[in-house]
Design a protein around this motif. Structure first.
Motif, PDB file in Angstrom:
ATOM      1  N   ILE A  20     -61.562 -84.517 -15.094  1.00  0.00           N
ATOM      2  CA  ILE A  20     -61.148 -85.981 -15.233  1.00  0.00           C
ATOM      3  C   ILE A  20     -60.114 -85.973 -16.138  1.00  0.00           C
ATOM      4  CG2 ILE A  20     -62.170 -88.109 -16.452  1.00  0.00           C
ATOM      5  CD1 ILE A  20     -65.037 -87.166 -15.227  1.00  0.00           C
ATOM      6  N   PHE A  21     -60.240 -85.295 -17.446  1.00  0.00           N
ATOM      7  CA  PHE A  21     -58.919 -85.137 -18.310  1.00  0.00           C
ATOM      8  C   PHE A  21     -57.919 -83.969 -17.806  1.00  0.00           C
ATOM      9  CE2 PHE A  21     -60.863 -87.950 -21.371  1.00  0.00           C
ATOM     10  CZ  PHE A  21     -62.254 -87.734 -21.062  1.00  0.00           C
ATOM     11  N   ARG A  22     -57.591 -84.195 -16.851  1.00  0.00           N
ATOM     12  CA  ARG A  22     -56.450 -83.311 -16.271  1.00  0.00           C
ATOM     13  C   ARG A  22     -55.385 -84.154 -15.624  1.00  0.00           C
ATOM     14  NH1 ARG A  22     -58.372 -78.554 -12.612  1.00  0.00           N
ATOM     15  NH2 ARG A  22     -59.230 -77.927 -14.773  1.00  0.00           N
ATOM     16  N   CYS A  23     -54.329 -84.070 -15.840  1.00  0.00           N
ATOM     17  CA  CYS A  23     -53.007 -84.759 -15.190  1.00  0.00           C
ATOM     18  C   CYS A  23     -53.010 -84.576 -13.638  1.00  0.00           C
ATOM     19  CB  CYS A  23     -51.652 -84.364 -15.419  1.00  0.00           C
ATOM     20  SG  CYS A  23     -50.051 -85.209 -14.930  1.00  0.00           S
ATOM     21  N   PHE A  24     -53.231 -85.813 -13.028  1.00  0.00           N
ATOM     22  CA  PHE A  24     -53.185 -85.941 -11.509  1.00  0.00           C
ATOM     23  C   PHE A  24     -51.923 -85.405 -10.673  1.00  0.00           C
ATOM     24  CE2 PHE A  24     -52.004 -90.368 -12.533  1.00  0.00           C
ATOM     25  CZ  PHE A  24     -51.405 -90.338 -11.513  1.00  0.00           C
ATOM     26  N   ILE A  25     -51.153 -85.306 -11.409  1.00  0.00           N
ATOM     27  CA  ILE A  25     -49.686 -85.034 -10.926  1.00  0.00           C
ATOM     28  C   ILE A  25     -49.424 -83.651 -11.238  1.00  0.00           C
ATOM     29  CG2 ILE A  25     -47.052 -85.558 -11.198  1.00  0.00           C
ATOM     30  CD1 ILE A  25     -47.614 -88.108 -12.303  1.00  0.00           C
ATOM     31  N   CYS A  26     -49.422 -82.975 -12.228  1.00  0.00           N
ATOM     32  CA  CYS A  26     -48.937 -81.563 -12.413  1.00  0.00           C
ATOM     33  C   CYS A  26     -50.232 -80.706 -12.317  1.00  0.00           C
ATOM     34  CB  CYS A  26     -48.026 -81.239 -13.764  1.00  0.00           C
ATOM     35  SG  CYS A  26     -49.206 -81.604 -15.292  1.00  0.00           S
ATOM     36  N   MET A  27     -51.518 -81.162 -12.460  1.00  0.00           N
ATOM     37  CA  MET A  27     -52.801 -80.661 -12.510  1.00  0.00           C
ATOM     38  C   MET A  27     -52.913 -79.774 -13.630  1.00  0.00           C
ATOM     39  SD  MET A  27     -53.922 -82.275  -9.843  1.00  0.00           S
ATOM     40  CE  MET A  27     -55.615 -81.255  -9.850  1.00  0.00           C
ATOM     41  N   GLU A  28     -52.376 -80.037 -14.305  1.00  0.00           N
ATOM     42  CA  GLU A  28     -52.286 -79.124 -15.820  1.00  0.00           C
ATOM     43  C   GLU A  28     -53.220 -80.125 -16.951  1.00  0.00           C
ATOM     44  OE1 GLU A  28     -51.735 -76.017 -16.099  1.00  0.00           O
ATOM     45  OE2 GLU A  28     -50.698 -75.801 -14.057  1.00  0.00           O
ATOM     46  N   LYS A  29     -53.216 -79.371 -18.062  1.00  0.00           N
ATOM     47  CA  LYS A  29     -53.795 -80.019 -19.175  1.00  0.00           C
ATOM     48  C   LYS A  29     -53.091 -81.274 -19.694  1.00  0.00           C
ATOM     49  CE  LYS A  29     -53.956 -78.346 -23.385  1.00  0.00           C
ATOM     50  NZ  LYS A  29     -54.175 -77.496 -24.597  1.00  0.00           N
ATOM     51  N   LEU A  30     -53.798 -82.352 -20.181  1.00  0.00           N
ATOM     52  CA  LEU A  30     -52.981 -83.649 -20.560  1.00  0.00           C
ATOM     53  C   LEU A  30     -52.021 -83.228 -21.769  1.00  0.00           C
ATOM     54  CD1 LEU A  30     -55.706 -86.347 -19.986  1.00  0.00           C
ATOM     55  CD2 LEU A  30     -53.646 -86.102 -18.648  1.00  0.00           C
ATOM     56  N   ARG A  31     -50.806 -83.751 -21.769  1.00  0.00           N
ATOM     57  CA  ARG A  31     -49.966 -83.818 -22.932  1.00  0.00           C
ATOM     58  C   ARG A  31     -49.253 -85.097 -23.014  1.00  0.00           C
ATOM     59  NH1 ARG A  31     -45.863 -79.015 -21.025  1.00  0.00           N
ATOM     60  NH2 ARG A  31     -46.365 -80.286 -19.070  1.00  0.00           N
ATOM     61  N   TRP A  76     -56.905 -91.328 -27.677  1.00  0.00           N
ATOM     62  CA  TRP A  76     -57.953 -90.816 -27.542  1.00  0.00           C
ATOM     63  C   TRP A  76     -58.281 -89.547 -26.449  1.00  0.00           C
ATOM     64  CZ3 TRP A  76     -60.219 -90.852 -22.942  1.00  0.00           C
ATOM     65  CH2 TRP A  76     -59.690 -91.739 -22.026  1.00  0.00           C
ATOM     66  N   ALA A  77     -57.411 -89.566 -25.729  1.00  0.00           N
ATOM     67  CA  ALA A  77     -57.423 -88.494 -24.708  1.00  0.00           C
ATOM     68  C   ALA A  77     -57.162 -87.159 -25.310  1.00  0.00           C
ATOM     69  CB  ALA A  77     -56.501 -88.701 -23.510  1.00  0.00           C
ATOM     70  N   GLU A  78     -56.437 -87.127 -26.267  1.00  0.00           N
ATOM     71  CA  GLU A  78     -56.160 -85.882 -27.094  1.00  0.00           C
ATOM     72  C   GLU A  78     -57.292 -85.295 -27.579  1.00  0.00           C
ATOM     73  OE1 GLU A  78     -52.623 -85.931 -29.433  1.00  0.00           O
ATOM     74  OE2 GLU A  78     -52.689 -83.846 -30.076  1.00  0.00           O
ATOM     75  N   GLU A  79     -57.985 -85.911 -28.469  1.00  0.00           N
ATOM     76  CA  GLU A  79     -59.252 -85.570 -29.090  1.00  0.00           C
ATOM     77  C   GLU A  79     -60.313 -85.250 -28.216  1.00  0.00           C
ATOM     78  OE1 GLU A  79     -58.703 -88.853 -32.720  1.00  0.00           O
ATOM     79  OE2 GLU A  79     -60.594 -88.722 -31.415  1.00  0.00           O
ATOM     80  N   VAL A  80     -60.393 -85.635 -27.095  1.00  0.00           N
ATOM     81  CA  VAL A  80     -61.426 -85.348 -26.025  1.00  0.00           C
ATOM     82  C   VAL A  80     -60.954 -84.061 -25.432  1.00  0.00           C
ATOM     83  CG1 VAL A  80     -62.458 -85.789 -23.687  1.00  0.00           C
ATOM     84  CG2 VAL A  80     -62.115 -87.631 -25.327  1.00  0.00           C
ATOM     85  N   THR A  81     -59.608 -83.661 -25.089  1.00  0.00           N
ATOM     86  CA  THR A  81     -59.196 -82.497 -24.589  1.00  0.00           C
ATOM     87  C   THR A  81     -59.425 -81.252 -25.604  1.00  0.00           C
ATOM     88  OG1 THR A  81     -57.038 -83.299 -25.162  1.00  0.00           O
ATOM     89  CG2 THR A  81     -57.804 -83.523 -22.753  1.00  0.00           C
ATOM     90  N   GLN A  82     -59.212 -81.589 -26.910  1.00  0.00           N
ATOM     91  CA  GLN A  82     -59.343 -80.720 -27.724  1.00  0.00           C
ATOM     92  C   GLN A  82     -61.141 -80.392 -27.928  1.00  0.00           C
ATOM     93  OE1 GLN A  82     -57.845 -82.287 -31.413  1.00  0.00           O
ATOM     94  NE2 GLN A  82     -55.758 -82.007 -30.717  1.00  0.00           N
ATOM     95  N   GLN A  83     -61.725 -81.091 -27.837  1.00  0.00           N
ATOM     96  CA  GLN A  83     -63.178 -80.917 -28.000  1.00  0.00           C
ATOM     97  C   GLN A  83     -63.495 -80.153 -26.710  1.00  0.00           C
ATOM     98  OE1 GLN A  83     -65.358 -81.413 -30.198  1.00  0.00           O
ATOM     99  NE2 GLN A  83     -63.746 -82.471 -31.594  1.00  0.00           N
TER     100      GLN A  83
END
Length: 523
Positions: A20-31, A76-83
């Motif tokens: 869910i917390f992955r970019c749907f364009i590059c399929m990598e971790k959200l930045r 808030w997405a950055e905190e979730v991805t870090q967790q």
């Protein structure tokens, strides 16, 4: 088995959450996570920005119309991805879970000695560099007097050495990952630099268009004022003609006869006052991006004689920014079109060594256009090509030979054909490059002439007698070939009579060379 199944379940739930917390364009971790306001899909800001600018202005997931200022910033997405990352570090990976499951299910066979198959390997022989059992260490004659160590200790030592090298390998992996991130950052910077240049170009073009609009307004203002002036004159003349026609048709004959001179004088005054004044405003607008054409006209005398020879001939060179251009004409055609077409080419006879693109026009001039009667009959060919020095570009089938006379481009009595060629660099940037190359050529030529003058001056000093100078010669001083030439007026001295005349003659020749080079440099 229960522990392994629970691990697999946790990993599957973590994978679905990470999806869910992955970019749907590059399929990598959200930045720098942003969200589409229509479908609520998360993506990297750089990915969605690049998509909207370079592809199309719509969401790549839901296809709804979308602009860059509409995407929602999700801090808030950055905190979730870090967790999630911290949980993935603590929990075993899928491969580790599967390995644990396989280790629980599979029993590896114990390592046995090849000599004593019932004994396990428990001793390491340093002398033979091999693993053996305790029976071999105690009783085998092949290992008598050797140095032994417990196998577990040697195993731990080797594991430690492998782990040390593995640490270096992991460090290298992190360096490569960091390098990849630096490259990605550099890619973004390059794209941002390109976008910056695009914005600068657009701003510059907008300013140029504004200046063109201002020039257009000025030209149209003068034309509209001229049109208004002519319209007023035409209205006054029409009113006057209506009054004159009314007097001629309706007025008394005696009154017309009596006022004849007055009416004629009024008409003459009107012709004097209402003079025909017209001016033509130039239709061309100066360009700040593209240079103007430089042109030259080539008049081919005795065309029929040259056509009979069928050999190519050249026009006078056109010098532009140090480049030399000339036309190469085949009066009877070139190659397979010989006898059917006039072949005309443009040649770069002198120029920089690198290939560059230039725009050119070749025009066959009709005799009526030279008289200013009709310029639309000129036949024009226009193109752009990549030129190298000594290379020709043009048209093998420029014009049909049988139509030259029938369409009036060639008259047998005059036997002349006129061609005009225009050439220019496509941009001012290319023109500046050509000028810089020409400046470098002139500087190199100047240095060579200075060096030659210096050598001639040294030869002259070596030939002349000590304490004397040749007649009609001033002292010339050259510190070095790269320094400025200095000339001091000195007394004219003659050679002493004891020197032979042939030496005087050679010195005079050297003197003439130096004086000629001095005049060239002073010029």
């Amino acid at each position: 088995m229960n522990s392994s199944s629970s691990i697999s379940t946790k990993l599957k739930s973590m994978e679905s959450l990470a999806e869910i917390f992955r970019c749907f364009i590059c399929m990598e971790k959200l930045r720098d996570a942003h969200m589409c306001p229509h479908c609520s899909k998360l993506c990297c800001y750089s990915c969605i920005r690049r998509w909207l600018i370079e592809t199309r202005a719509q969401c790549p997931h839901c296809r709804a119309a979308l602009h860059i200022h509409e995407v929602v910033n999700c801090r808030w997405a950055e905190e979730v991805t870090q967790q999630l990352d911290s949980l993935q570090v603590k929990e075993p990976s899928v491969e580790n879970a599967r390995m644990c499951e396989s280790l629980l299910e599979v029993n590896f066979p114990s390592e046995r000695c090849t000599t004593h198959v019932k004994e396990e390997l428990s001793v390491y022989c340093n002398s033979c560099d091999c693993c053996i059992c305790h029976e071999c260490a105690l009783w085998s004659s092949s290992h008598a007097g050797h140095n032994f160590k417990p196998l577990d200790e040697v195993y731990k030592e080797h594991c430690r050495q492998v782990q040390e090298h593995a640490v270096d390998l992991r460090r290298r992996l992190m360096e490569i990952i960091g390098a990849i991130q630096d490259v990605e950052k550099n890619i973004e910077q390059v794209r941002a630099g390109k976008d910056q240049r695009v914005r600068e170009i657009r701003n510059a073009v907008e300013l140029m268009i504004a200046r063109l609009d201002s020039h257009l307004k000025s030209k149209l203002s003068s034309l509209i004022n001229l049109k208004g002036h002519l319209s007023r004159q035409s209205e006054e003349i029409e009113t006057m003609l209506i009054e004159i026609d009314k007097k001629l048709m309706e007025g008394p004959k005696s009154e017309l006869i009596n006022n004849r001179n007055k009416i004629i004088q009024t008409i003459k005054d009107a012709l004097t006052n209402f003079y025909l004044f017209t001016t033509t405003v130039k239709v061309d607008f100066s360009s700040e991006l593209v240079p103007i054409y430089d042109n030259n006209t080539f008049e081919i005398q005795k065309y029929s004689t040259l056509r009979a020879k069928a050999d190519p001939f050249y026009s006078e060179p056109l010098k532009v920014n140090g480049l030399s251009w000339r036309l190469k004409v085949y009066p009877d055609g070139n190659g397979v079109v010989r006898g059917s077409y006039l072949s005309v080419f443009l040649e770069l006879s002198e120029g920089p060594p690198k290939t560059s693109k230039y725009e050119y026009r070749i025009e066959l001039i009709h005799p009526t256009s030279s008289l200013g009667i009709d310029t639309n009959k000129n036949m024009v060919r226009e193109f752009a090509s990549d030129f190298e020095t000594g290379e020709c570009w043009g048209y093998n089938r420029f014009f049909r030979l049988d139509l030259l006379e029938s369409e009036g481009y060639w008259e047998p009595q005059i036997d002349i054909i006129k061609l005009r060629f225009d050439v220019r660099a496509p941009t001012y940037f290319q023109q500046c490059k050509d000028q810089q190359w020409y400046i470098n050529q002139l500087q190199e030529t100047c240095r060579n002439q200075l060096a030659q003058n210096y050598c001639l001056n040294e030869r002259l000093k070596a030939l002349q007698p000590r304490g004397t100078l040749p007649r009609n010669h001033s002292r010339a001083t050259w510190d070095s070939p790269s320094n400025i030439y200095r000339m001091d007026d000195g007394p004219s001295q003659m050679f002493s009579p004891q020197h032979p005349s042939n030496e005087n003659h050679s010195l005079d020749k050297e003197l003439e060379k130096v004086q000629h080079m001095e005049s060239v440099m002073l010029t």
